[in-house]
Design a protein around this motif. Structure first.
Motif, PDB file in Angstrom:
ATOM      1  N   TYR A 203      80.965 -40.943  36.999  1.00 22.97           N
ATOM      2  CA  TYR A 203      81.229 -41.238  38.410  1.00 22.97           C
ATOM      3  C   TYR A 203      80.045 -41.959  39.045  1.00 22.97           C
ATOM      4  O   TYR A 203      78.894 -41.664  38.715  1.00 22.97           O
ATOM      5  CB  TYR A 203      81.458 -39.947  39.182  1.00 22.97           C
ATOM      6  N   GLY A 204      80.349 -42.842  39.975  1.00 22.75           N
ATOM      7  CA  GLY A 204      79.298 -43.490  40.745  1.00 22.75           C
ATOM      8  C   GLY A 204      78.580 -44.562  39.946  1.00 22.75           C
ATOM      9  O   GLY A 204      78.910 -44.827  38.794  1.00 22.75           O
ATOM     10  N   GLU A 205      77.617 -45.169  40.623  1.00 18.95           N
ATOM     11  CA  GLU A 205      76.913 -46.288  40.005  1.00 18.95           C
ATOM     12  C   GLU A 205      75.444 -45.981  39.791  1.00 18.95           C
ATOM     13  O   GLU A 205      74.852 -45.235  40.570  1.00 18.95           O
ATOM     14  CB  GLU A 205      76.983 -47.500  40.942  1.00 18.95           C
ATOM     15  N   SER A 206      74.893 -46.583  38.783  1.00 19.70           N
ATOM     16  CA  SER A 206      73.455 -46.491  38.583  1.00 19.70           C
ATOM     17  C   SER A 206      72.753 -47.226  39.720  1.00 19.70           C
ATOM     18  O   SER A 206      73.237 -48.249  40.196  1.00 19.70           O
ATOM     19  CB  SER A 206      73.075 -47.125  37.256  1.00 19.70           C
ATOM     20  N   LYS A 207      71.620 -46.676  40.151  1.00 22.00           N
ATOM     21  CA  LYS A 207      70.868 -47.355  41.206  1.00 22.00           C
ATOM     22  C   LYS A 207      69.814 -48.290  40.619  1.00 22.00           C
ATOM     23  O   LYS A 207      68.958 -48.815  41.331  1.00 22.00           O
ATOM     24  CB  LYS A 207      70.205 -46.335  42.132  1.00 22.00           C
ATOM     25  N   LEU A 208      69.857 -48.435  39.305  1.00 20.74           N
ATOM     26  CA  LEU A 208      68.897 -49.295  38.640  1.00 20.74           C
ATOM     27  C   LEU A 208      69.386 -50.737  38.693  1.00 20.74           C
ATOM     28  O   LEU A 208      70.292 -51.119  37.971  1.00 20.74           O
ATOM     29  CB  LEU A 208      68.739 -48.849  37.178  1.00 20.74           C
TER      30      LEU A 208
END
Ligand code: UDP
Ligand code: MG
Length: 241
Positions: A217-222
């Motif tokens: 779930y969600g996205e990497s903030k990298l």
């Protein structure tokens, strides 16, 4: 000190982890209840717009305020300072730092604890790059990025730790405190700097294999910004050590 009197603080930094946090906390309580240690889970939310903090508040109602401690910040101030902020409020003899997106499975914590006791280590670091460890769910680009980042850091810094860019680690409280005071970086480089400083300061470090599973779930903030600041930070570290 008898084992049962020791407290473990788990620092969970979150930014837009509403979908991951409940399961992460459930799994943490399940595995920590089975360990011999008393524990607290400190959730440091960075002003997530997705309602992560509201989810955390619900979790606190379910598990109680002794187990779930909320230390939110008003806005996205970055990972490094999130750890510092969390540590400031942590009461544990030992501190675990891990991601809240289920990439770091709580089942490995027992192994961190066992290893720490084996040699009274100051730091036990999870490694994807020793036998028994690994990465699942990353595409080739991300694998190359992580390997490349590690490889560069190994050459420039020679830290004697196989996984520098991971963050799943156990620290003695006062050791983490000391490392944090000595570390200058703020973003993702922080993980790496902590290991380099730990070596410099003569702390003992052990490794345990972990498998890292990419978030569902969600996205990497990298993003691209992080890559640039990683390279900058790496060179700064290289220059200052
Ligand atoms: N995170 C945070 N603040 C930030 C960026 C990330 O608290 O500014 C948290 C995020 O919610 C997660 C952990 O730090 O629990 C690692 O971030 P992410 O999963 O995006 O990084 P990746 O695993 O892709 O390297
Ligand atoms: Mg992640």
């Amino acid at each position: 000190m008898p084992v049962h009197s020791q407290l473990l603080s788990v620092l969970l930094p979150t930014y837009n982890e509403r979908e991951n946090l409940p399961l992460a906390v459930y799994l943490l309580t399940k595995h920590l209840d089975a360990s011999a240690m008393d524990y607290e889970i400190i959730i440091i939310d960075d002003g997530s717009p997705d309602g992560t903090l509201e989810a955390a508040e619900q979790l606190q109602k379910i598990y109680g305020s002794k187990r779930i401690v909320l230390r939110p910040r008003a806005r996205k101030l970055g990972l490094g300072t999130a750890y510092i902020h969390g540590l400031h409020h942590a009461k544990g003899d030992f501190i675990i730092i891990m991601d809240a997106d289920l990439s770091h499975h709580p089942k490995f914590i027992a192994e961190f604890i066992r290893k720490q006791r084996e040699g009274d280590y100051d730091v036990v670091t999870g490694s994807r790059y020793i036998a028994g460890g690994g990465v699942h769910g990353w595409d080739l680009r991300r694998k190359i990025m992580s390997r490349g980042a590690n490889f560069l850091a190994q050459i420039l810094l020679q830290p004697g730790v196989s996984d520098l860019t991971g963050s799943f680690r156990l620290y003695k409280r006062e050791v983490l405190q000391h490392l944090v005071e000595r570390s200058l970086s703020k973003g993702y480089v922080f993980q790496m700097e902590m290991m380099v400083r730990a070596r410099q300061l003569g702390y003992s470090i052990a490794e345990v294999p972990i498998t890292f599973v990419d978030r569902v779930y969600g996205e990497s903030k990298l993003g691209g910004n992080e890559i640039v600041s990683y390279l900058k930070g790496l060179l700064q570290l290289f220059a200052s050590t």
